[in-house]
Design a protein around this motif. Sequence first.
Motif, mmCIF file in Angstrom:
data_model
loop_
_atom_site.group_PDB
_atom_site.id
_atom_site.type_symbol
_atom_site.label_atom_id
_atom_site.label_comp_id
_atom_site.label_asym_id
_atom_site.label_seq_id
_atom_site.Cartn_x
_atom_site.Cartn_y
_atom_site.Cartn_z
ATOM 1 N N MET A 1 0.966 -1.156 -0.110
ATOM 2 C CA MET A 1 -0.133 -0.184 -0.112
ATOM 3 C C MET A 1 1.063 1.308 0.068
ATOM 4 S SD MET A 1 -2.798 1.045 2.709
ATOM 5 C CE MET A 1 -3.448 -0.520 3.042
ATOM 6 N N SER A 2 0.410 2.283 -0.527
ATOM 7 C CA SER A 2 1.344 3.490 -0.774
ATOM 8 C C SER A 2 1.327 4.288 0.583
ATOM 9 C CB SER A 2 0.645 4.595 -1.748
ATOM 10 O OG SER A 2 0.524 5.737 -1.099
ATOM 11 N N VAL A 5 -1.529 6.706 1.276
ATOM 12 C CA VAL A 5 -2.719 5.908 1.705
ATOM 13 C C VAL A 5 -2.465 5.613 3.187
ATOM 14 C CG1 VAL A 5 -4.501 4.262 1.442
ATOM 15 C CG2 VAL A 5 -3.455 5.356 -0.614
ATOM 16 N N GLU A 6 -1.544 5.090 3.359
ATOM 17 C CA GLU A 6 -1.290 4.684 4.851
ATOM 18 C C GLU A 6 -1.264 6.114 5.758
ATOM 19 O OE1 GLU A 6 2.451 2.651 5.439
ATOM 20 O OE2 GLU A 6 1.528 1.016 4.024
ATOM 21 N N LYS A 9 -4.852 6.972 6.213
ATOM 22 C CA LYS A 9 -5.781 6.143 7.048
ATOM 23 C C LYS A 9 -5.496 6.287 8.642
ATOM 24 C CE LYS A 9 -7.093 1.900 5.024
ATOM 25 N NZ LYS A 9 -6.374 0.481 4.578
ATOM 26 N N PRO A 40 -2.987 7.578 -5.896
ATOM 27 C CA PRO A 40 -3.107 6.386 -5.015
ATOM 28 C C PRO A 40 -4.282 6.900 -3.927
ATOM 29 C CG PRO A 40 -0.734 6.630 -5.183
ATOM 30 C CD PRO A 40 -1.466 7.805 -5.741
ATOM 31 N N LEU A 41 -4.434 7.870 -3.629
ATOM 32 C CA LEU A 41 -5.427 8.344 -2.692
ATOM 33 C C LEU A 41 -6.913 8.340 -3.574
ATOM 34 C CD1 LEU A 41 -5.974 8.973 0.280
ATOM 35 C CD2 LEU A 41 -5.707 11.382 -0.394
ATOM 36 N N HIS A 43 -7.671 6.524 -6.052
ATOM 37 C CA HIS A 43 -7.981 4.977 -6.184
ATOM 38 C C HIS A 43 -8.365 4.332 -4.858
ATOM 39 C CE1 HIS A 43 -5.009 4.963 -9.978
ATOM 40 N NE2 HIS A 43 -6.176 5.565 -10.257
ATOM 41 N N HIS A 44 -7.910 4.836 -3.935
ATOM 42 C CA HIS A 44 -8.404 4.293 -2.546
ATOM 43 C C HIS A 44 -9.928 4.666 -2.244
ATOM 44 C CE1 HIS A 44 -8.289 3.281 1.592
ATOM 45 N NE2 HIS A 44 -8.486 4.608 2.007
ATOM 46 N N HIS A 46 -10.901 7.964 -2.027
ATOM 47 C CA HIS A 46 -11.116 9.411 -1.395
ATOM 48 C C HIS A 46 -11.628 10.426 -2.431
ATOM 49 C CE1 HIS A 46 -10.812 12.387 1.869
ATOM 50 N NE2 HIS A 46 -9.933 13.055 1.102
#
Length: 216
Positions: A1-2, A5-6, A9, A40-41, A43-44, A46
């Motif tokens: 995970m990027s 994104v971590e 979260k 990445p965010l 795609h997560h 958000h």
Amino acid sequence: MSTIVERFKEIQLKITSLKPLKPVNIIAVSKTFNLDYIKPLIHHGHLHFGENKVQEAIAKWSEQKKIKQDLRLHMIGKLQSNKSKDVVKLFDYVHSLDNQKLADSLAKHQSNLNRNLKYFIQVNIANETQKSGISVNDLDGFYNYCVNEINLNIIGLMIIPPINQEVDKYFKSLNELNKSLALENLSMGMSSDYIQAVKYGSTFVRVGSSIFGARS
Ligand SMILES: *Cc1c(COP(=O)(O)O)cnc(C)c1O
């Protein structure tokens, strides 16, 4: 995970652990970062992103918003009224509404383009001379003008508190002003102080560097 994104979260978890009375929206402030870095965010899943420059935002987000129509863009930077048309076209929220000329111009373009943005009035709570925002004394008048004369959808107040000071008293004051106007939302809190902001009822925190890293 990027890591982006971590980090996002982790911030979400910290906010949830405070058990806020109202849902808190995290605006990922992506100014200065390019779209590939931000992706990445997106795609997560958000949806809320913040920018402070109109031209940069157009270049970065125009296509992406067509592809992903549930993205919500927040203008958080100082605005000149000659940028209003572009703002109304691209953005969903404006956090930096701070004068009548700008309000008039946004209202005009909204009706021309059949758009209806959500607005925060930026308040210069500590009467700092160099800082934009409506003074506390002028707030009632400006709010009434925006709502009753030009039909802007004002959803709350916004502040950038003075730097290098205890922020709590400013967040508390803004919360009280918000209640006095019966407004539902508050835009306060950045990377350094979003925890305090949530404790004082913020519903939109604007977090940049804690998610994306330092800006050059
Ligand atoms: C840049 C900016 C933020 C985000 O600041 P960080 O300290 O990186 O979280 C929040 N609000 C406004 C108005 C900004 O210009």
